[in-house]
Write a protein that holds these residues in place. Structure first.
Motif, short mmCIF file in Angstrom:
data_model
loop_
_atom_site.label_atom_id
_atom_site.label_comp_id
_atom_site.label_asym_id
_atom_site.label_seq_id
_atom_site.Cartn_x
_atom_site.Cartn_y
_atom_site.Cartn_z
N GLN A 171 -4.79 -0.09 -0.61
CA GLN A 171 -4.23 -1.39 -0.94
C GLN A 171 -2.89 -1.26 -1.65
O GLN A 171 -1.95 -2.02 -1.38
N ARG A 172 -2.78 -0.29 -2.56
CA ARG A 172 -1.50 -0.08 -3.25
C ARG A 172 -0.44 0.42 -2.27
O ARG A 172 0.72 0.01 -2.35
N GLU A 210 -14.14 4.00 -3.41
CA GLU A 210 -13.44 2.87 -4.00
C GLU A 210 -12.02 3.26 -4.41
O GLU A 210 -11.08 2.49 -4.21
N GLU A 253 -9.97 3.27 -1.27
CA GLU A 253 -9.66 1.91 -0.82
C GLU A 253 -8.59 1.27 -1.70
O GLU A 253 -7.70 0.57 -1.21
N ASN A 254 -8.66 1.52 -3.01
CA ASN A 254 -7.64 0.99 -3.92
C ASN A 254 -6.28 1.62 -3.63
O ASN A 254 -5.25 0.95 -3.66
N TYR A 255 -6.28 2.92 -3.34
CA TYR A 255 -5.03 3.60 -2.98
C TYR A 255 -4.43 2.97 -1.71
O TYR A 255 -3.23 2.74 -1.63
#
Length: 129
Positions: free
Chosen positions: A42-43, A35, A38-40
């Motif tokens: 998106q950023r 997770e 995945e957040n990285y």
């Protein structure tokens, strides 16, 4: 050979859609680390799109992801994305050599990268203070 939903869940076949998912299915990463990756991603996408960087792969950003904003909103969003991206890069700079490149390859490009470097980078992103 076809499998049922229960067999797919038991064999963790549903997690095998990406490099990070494969590592999680093999037990090398936790769900929290995936997770964080995945957040990285998106950023990174937000930073790249809002600051005019070229697309790395066709999958990286959806068309029209940042359309429809006024110039002021776009500049504010670009500044916010740059601040978050800079914080991520600062965390990754404190890791071993090669971690930033491994994280970019694994999370953004979805390419194989050394597992120990990916794990170290994801932990730095996940447990950042």
């Amino acid at each position: 050979r076809p499998v049922t939903k229960e067999q797919a869940k038991a064999l963790r076949l549903t997690d095998r859609g990406s490099f990070l998912g494969n590592l999680m299915a093999d037990g090398k990463l936790t769900a929290e680390q995936v997770e964080a990756g995945e957040n990285y991603c998106q950023r990174y996408i937000a930073y790249a799109v809002l600051n005019g960087l070229p697309k790395i792969t066709p999958q990286i950003a959806g068309y029209g992801a940042v359309r429809g904003m006024s110039r002021v909103e776009r500049l504010d969003a670009a500044m916010a994305a740059k601040a978050v991206y800079s914080a991520d890069q600062s965390r990754l700079r404190h890791c071993s050599a090669g971690v930033r490149q491994a994280i970019k390859r694994a999370c953004v490009l979805d390419e194989p990268a050394p597992v120990h470097l990916v794990r170290e980078g994801l932990d730095a992103l996940l447990y950042a203070k």
